[in-house]
Design a protein around this motif. Structure first.
Motif, mmCIF file in Angstrom:
data_model
loop_
_atom_site.group_PDB
_atom_site.id
_atom_site.type_symbol
_atom_site.label_atom_id
_atom_site.label_comp_id
_atom_site.label_asym_id
_atom_site.label_seq_id
_atom_site.Cartn_x
_atom_site.Cartn_y
_atom_site.Cartn_z
ATOM 1 N N ARG A 93 69.458 79.025 26.206
ATOM 2 C CA ARG A 93 69.288 77.995 25.186
ATOM 3 C C ARG A 93 68.974 76.633 25.786
ATOM 4 N NH1 ARG A 93 73.871 80.550 22.709
ATOM 5 N NH2 ARG A 93 75.221 78.951 23.570
ATOM 6 N N MET A 94 69.279 76.466 27.078
ATOM 7 C CA MET A 94 69.038 75.190 27.768
ATOM 8 C C MET A 94 69.680 74.029 27.003
ATOM 9 S SD MET A 94 67.641 75.840 30.587
ATOM 10 C CE MET A 94 67.229 74.167 31.085
ATOM 11 N N ASP A 95 70.925 74.241 26.567
ATOM 12 C CA ASP A 95 71.670 73.208 25.865
ATOM 13 C C ASP A 95 72.214 72.232 26.898
ATOM 14 O OD1 ASP A 95 73.333 71.662 24.317
ATOM 15 O OD2 ASP A 95 73.973 73.328 23.050
ATOM 16 N N ALA A 96 71.575 71.072 27.012
ATOM 17 C CA ALA A 96 71.918 70.114 28.068
ATOM 18 C C ALA A 96 73.349 69.620 27.938
ATOM 19 C CB ALA A 96 70.943 68.935 28.033
ATOM 20 N N VAL A 97 73.808 69.373 26.703
ATOM 21 C CA VAL A 97 75.161 68.844 26.504
ATOM 22 C C VAL A 97 76.204 69.844 26.978
ATOM 23 C CG1 VAL A 97 76.799 67.997 24.794
ATOM 24 C CG2 VAL A 97 74.375 67.434 24.570
ATOM 25 N N VAL A 98 76.010 71.117 26.623
ATOM 26 C CA VAL A 98 76.960 72.155 27.026
ATOM 27 C C VAL A 98 76.985 72.300 28.541
ATOM 28 C CG1 VAL A 98 77.479 74.623 26.894
ATOM 29 C CG2 VAL A 98 76.741 73.383 24.855
ATOM 30 N N LEU A 99 75.818 72.299 29.166
ATOM 31 C CA LEU A 99 75.759 72.437 30.618
ATOM 32 C C LEU A 99 76.416 71.247 31.317
ATOM 33 C CD1 LEU A 99 72.130 73.822 31.023
ATOM 34 C CD2 LEU A 99 74.277 75.086 31.110
ATOM 35 N N ILE A 100 76.244 70.049 30.757
ATOM 36 C CA ILE A 100 76.877 68.861 31.344
ATOM 37 C C ILE A 100 78.400 68.955 31.246
ATOM 38 C CG2 ILE A 100 77.202 66.371 31.052
ATOM 39 C CD1 ILE A 100 74.249 66.206 30.273
ATOM 40 N N LEU A 101 78.902 69.399 30.090
ATOM 41 C CA LEU A 101 80.343 69.577 29.927
ATOM 42 C C LEU A 101 80.889 70.607 30.912
ATOM 43 C CD1 LEU A 101 80.723 69.526 26.039
ATOM 44 C CD2 LEU A 101 81.570 67.814 27.642
ATOM 45 N N MET A 102 80.193 71.717 31.041
ATOM 46 C CA MET A 102 80.620 72.763 31.970
ATOM 47 C C MET A 102 80.638 72.250 33.398
ATOM 48 S SD MET A 102 78.924 76.528 32.503
ATOM 49 C CE MET A 102 77.364 75.803 33.003
ATOM 50 N N LEU A 103 79.596 71.526 33.794
ATOM 51 C CA LEU A 103 79.531 70.975 35.141
ATOM 52 C C LEU A 103 80.621 69.933 35.355
ATOM 53 C CD1 LEU A 103 78.035 70.828 37.838
ATOM 54 C CD2 LEU A 103 76.525 69.107 36.818
ATOM 55 N N GLY A 104 80.897 69.136 34.314
ATOM 56 C CA GLY A 104 81.937 68.124 34.443
ATOM 57 C C GLY A 104 83.305 68.723 34.687
ATOM 58 N N VAL A 105 83.634 69.800 33.959
ATOM 59 C CA VAL A 105 84.923 70.469 34.158
ATOM 60 C C VAL A 105 85.000 71.079 35.551
ATOM 61 C CG1 VAL A 105 86.383 72.375 33.380
ATOM 62 C CG2 VAL A 105 85.261 70.887 31.710
ATOM 63 N N PHE A 106 83.889 71.682 36.005
ATOM 64 C CA PHE A 106 83.870 72.277 37.347
ATOM 65 C C PHE A 106 84.108 71.220 38.425
ATOM 66 C CE2 PHE A 106 81.398 73.164 41.204
ATOM 67 C CZ PHE A 106 82.022 74.327 41.624
ATOM 68 N N VAL A 107 83.427 70.081 38.298
ATOM 69 C CA VAL A 107 83.581 69.013 39.288
ATOM 70 C C VAL A 107 84.997 68.459 39.258
ATOM 71 C CG1 VAL A 107 82.827 66.691 39.924
ATOM 72 C CG2 VAL A 107 81.137 68.424 39.304
ATOM 73 N N ALA A 108 85.543 68.267 38.049
ATOM 74 C CA ALA A 108 86.867 67.676 37.920
ATOM 75 C C ALA A 108 87.946 68.550 38.551
ATOM 76 C CB ALA A 108 87.185 67.432 36.447
ATOM 77 N N GLN B 245 95.942 70.485 33.605
ATOM 78 C CA GLN B 245 96.391 70.108 32.274
ATOM 79 C C GLN B 245 95.685 68.841 31.794
ATOM 80 O OE1 GLN B 245 98.277 70.824 34.851
ATOM 81 N NE2 GLN B 245 99.576 72.571 34.263
ATOM 82 N N ALA B 246 95.524 67.872 32.689
ATOM 83 C CA ALA B 246 94.864 66.622 32.303
ATOM 84 C C ALA B 246 93.399 66.855 31.955
ATOM 85 C CB ALA B 246 94.987 65.598 33.436
ATOM 86 N N VAL B 247 92.731 67.702 32.728
ATOM 87 C CA VAL B 247 91.324 67.997 32.453
ATOM 88 C C VAL B 247 91.169 68.704 31.110
ATOM 89 C CG1 VAL B 247 89.293 69.264 33.247
ATOM 90 C CG2 VAL B 247 90.742 68.074 34.902
ATOM 91 N N LEU B 248 92.057 69.643 30.820
ATOM 92 C CA LEU B 248 91.976 70.371 29.552
ATOM 93 C C LEU B 248 92.248 69.453 28.357
ATOM 94 C CD1 LEU B 248 93.728 73.766 30.390
ATOM 95 C CD2 LEU B 248 91.296 73.214 30.375
ATOM 96 N N LEU B 249 93.177 68.521 28.515
ATOM 97 C CA LEU B 249 93.475 67.596 27.421
ATOM 98 C C LEU B 249 92.257 66.756 27.045
ATOM 99 C CD1 LEU B 249 97.079 66.341 28.316
ATOM 100 C CD2 LEU B 249 96.395 67.819 26.413
ATOM 101 N N VAL B 250 91.383 66.521 28.016
ATOM 102 C CA VAL B 250 90.166 65.765 27.744
ATOM 103 C C VAL B 250 89.024 66.694 27.335
ATOM 104 C CG1 VAL B 250 88.429 64.226 28.736
ATOM 105 C CG2 VAL B 250 90.841 63.930 29.322
ATOM 106 N N ALA B 251 88.892 67.816 28.038
ATOM 107 C CA ALA B 251 87.742 68.701 27.832
ATOM 108 C C ALA B 251 87.773 69.393 26.474
ATOM 109 C CB ALA B 251 87.679 69.746 28.945
ATOM 110 N N ILE B 252 88.952 69.817 26.018
ATOM 111 C CA ILE B 252 89.032 70.574 24.763
ATOM 112 C C ILE B 252 88.583 69.743 23.563
ATOM 113 C CG2 ILE B 252 90.604 71.723 23.157
ATOM 114 C CD1 ILE B 252 92.161 72.737 25.551
ATOM 115 N N PRO B 253 89.180 68.553 23.330
ATOM 116 C CA PRO B 253 88.705 67.784 22.165
ATOM 117 C C PRO B 253 87.254 67.335 22.281
ATOM 118 C CG PRO B 253 90.254 66.497 23.471
ATOM 119 C CD PRO B 253 90.304 67.885 23.999
ATOM 120 N N VAL B 254 86.809 67.018 23.500
ATOM 121 C CA VAL B 254 85.413 66.624 23.673
ATOM 122 C C VAL B 254 84.486 67.792 23.348
ATOM 123 C CG1 VAL B 254 83.673 65.917 25.358
ATOM 124 C CG2 VAL B 254 85.899 64.795 25.328
ATOM 125 N N SER B 255 84.819 68.986 23.817
ATOM 126 C CA SER B 255 83.988 70.163 23.551
ATOM 127 C C SER B 255 83.938 70.485 22.068
ATOM 128 C CB SER B 255 84.523 71.374 24.328
ATOM 129 O OG SER B 255 84.515 71.129 25.715
#
Length: 209
Positions: A162-177, A186-196
């Motif tokens: 699908r080349m969904d840029a937003v989804v790929l950016i979120l996935m990459l951000g969680v991986f980097v974090a 826990q801190a990453v999930l608290l941010v990633a879940i509501p943002v996703s």
């Protein structure tokens, strides 16, 4: 044969290696015995982790879910407490056959390996110091890592198609974090879940409009 049934007989069969991304490709829900046996086979084949074989069985072999549905269900299970694949068995079984289906899938997943591991634990307690056995276990661990990497790429394919840029950016951000910066999970999930959730809601609302 009636005229209404003729077109269905002329539809070409789906290729075995083609992933059922469309909901119409899903097979009928399995019974309780089929659920138990399917997850039992997954657990017995799951050397290095059951996730690889669970995705293959559910999506590719039995076509009980599409690739996107499996990713979404596994994502939910990933954010629940407990082992991800155990959560997946309960959620998947309950989704298809209610509470009884969840129990059947859960039992099929855990019963066979529990019996086998109990026997192996007794054997390992006596022969665990043997050097040959240590080398065998080290080789198995390498194969397990390879299987995990392979299934990660398979699960990423719907997103990459699908080349969904937003989804790929979120996935990459969680991986980097988590993987690079070593931030607390826990801190990453608290941010990633509501943002996703917010991004997904916004994207789908935009598409519907």
């Amino acid at each position: 044969m009636s005229k209404d049934s003729a077109p269905a007989a002329q539809e070409p069969d789906q290729e075995p290696d083609q992933e059922p991304d469309h909901p119409a490709a899903r097979a009928p829900p399995p019974g309780l015995v089929a659920l138990f046996l399917a997850f039992a086979r997954m657990s017995l084949a799951g050397f290095g982790g059951v996730l690889v074989f669970a995705r293959h069985a559910i999506v590719d072999q039995h076509r009980w879910m599409t690739a996107d549905e499996f990713n979404e269900t596994f994502a939910l299970c990933h954010f629940l407490p407990g082992p991800n694949i155990v959560n997946l068995s309960m959620v998947f079984g309950s989704r298809l056959r209610g509470i009884a289906g969840g129990v059947a899938a859960f039992t099929g997943l855990l019963l066979p390996p529990t019996v086998i591991m109990t026997v192996l634990a007794i054997i390992y307690a006596r022969f665990g110091d043997v050097e040959v056995l240590r080398r065998i276990l080290a080789g198995i661990s390498c194969a397990a890592v390879g299987l995990l990497i392979a299934v990660v790429f398979r699960m990423m394919m719907p997103l990459l198609k699908r080349m969904d840029a937003v989804v790929l950016i979120l996935m990459l951000g969680v991986f980097v974090a988590i993987g690079v910066l070593r931030l607390p999970l826990q801190a990453v999930l608290l941010v990633a879940i509501p943002v996703s959730i917010g991004v997904t809601y916004w994207v789908r609302r935009k598409v519907a409009a």
